[in-house]
Design an enzyme around this catalytic site. Sequence first.
Site, PDB file in Angstrom:
ATOM      1  CG  HIS A  22      -1.960  -1.081   1.175  1.00  0.00           C
ATOM      2  ND1 HIS A  22      -2.843  -1.256   0.135  1.00  0.00           N
ATOM      3  CD2 HIS A  22      -2.225  -2.085   2.054  1.00  0.00           C
ATOM      4  CE1 HIS A  22      -3.623  -2.300   0.379  1.00  0.00           C
ATOM      5  NE2 HIS A  22      -3.257  -2.828   1.535  1.00  0.00           N
ATOM      6  CG  HIS A  54      -6.758  -4.206   6.896  1.00  0.00           C
ATOM      7  ND1 HIS A  54      -6.822  -5.021   5.785  1.00  0.00           N
ATOM      8  CD2 HIS A  54      -7.996  -3.683   7.048  1.00  0.00           C
ATOM      9  CE1 HIS A  54      -8.058  -4.988   5.298  1.00  0.00           C
ATOM     10  NE2 HIS A  54      -8.788  -4.182   6.047  1.00  0.00           N
TER      11      HIS A  54
END
Length: 124
Positions: A14, A117
């Site tokens: 990410h 996450h």
Amino acid sequence: EVRGASYQQFVRQHVDHPKTSAPNDRVYCNVLMQRRGLTQRRCKPINTFIHAPTGQLRAICVREGRPVGGNLYDSNRSFSVTTCRVLPGSRPPNCRYRAATGVTKVRVACVRRLPVHLEPTYLP
Ligand SMILES: *[C@@H]1O[C@H](CO)[C@@H](O)[C@H](O)[C@H]1NC(C)=O
């Protein structure tokens, strides 16, 4: 699990800062999804890259985030992001993506004060 392993995975999946240069965002997605190992068994259907230093993302878990329940935090600030969505019918090793860019807050799950996450809540 090694301490920080999920954080390392969060960064791999990410974080891309500064944003890797590419002729256009579609090519960007095709290249980055492969380079980050997200097209091996299957083409990961959707994934977002955040174009910010890791320190700014860790800070969401500590002082620059708003707790929104459980271990989820919304960032106080907005970040430049690119979301890659797989094109129907594409298969490894030729995963093909379309791209959407935006500037948005992000919602992350934190474990031991590290983001592990990325929630899809605010993604373009
Ligand atoms: C981030 O937002 C939270 C909740 O609004 C606030 O308590 C905190 O002080 C903010 N952090 C910074 C660094 O502005």
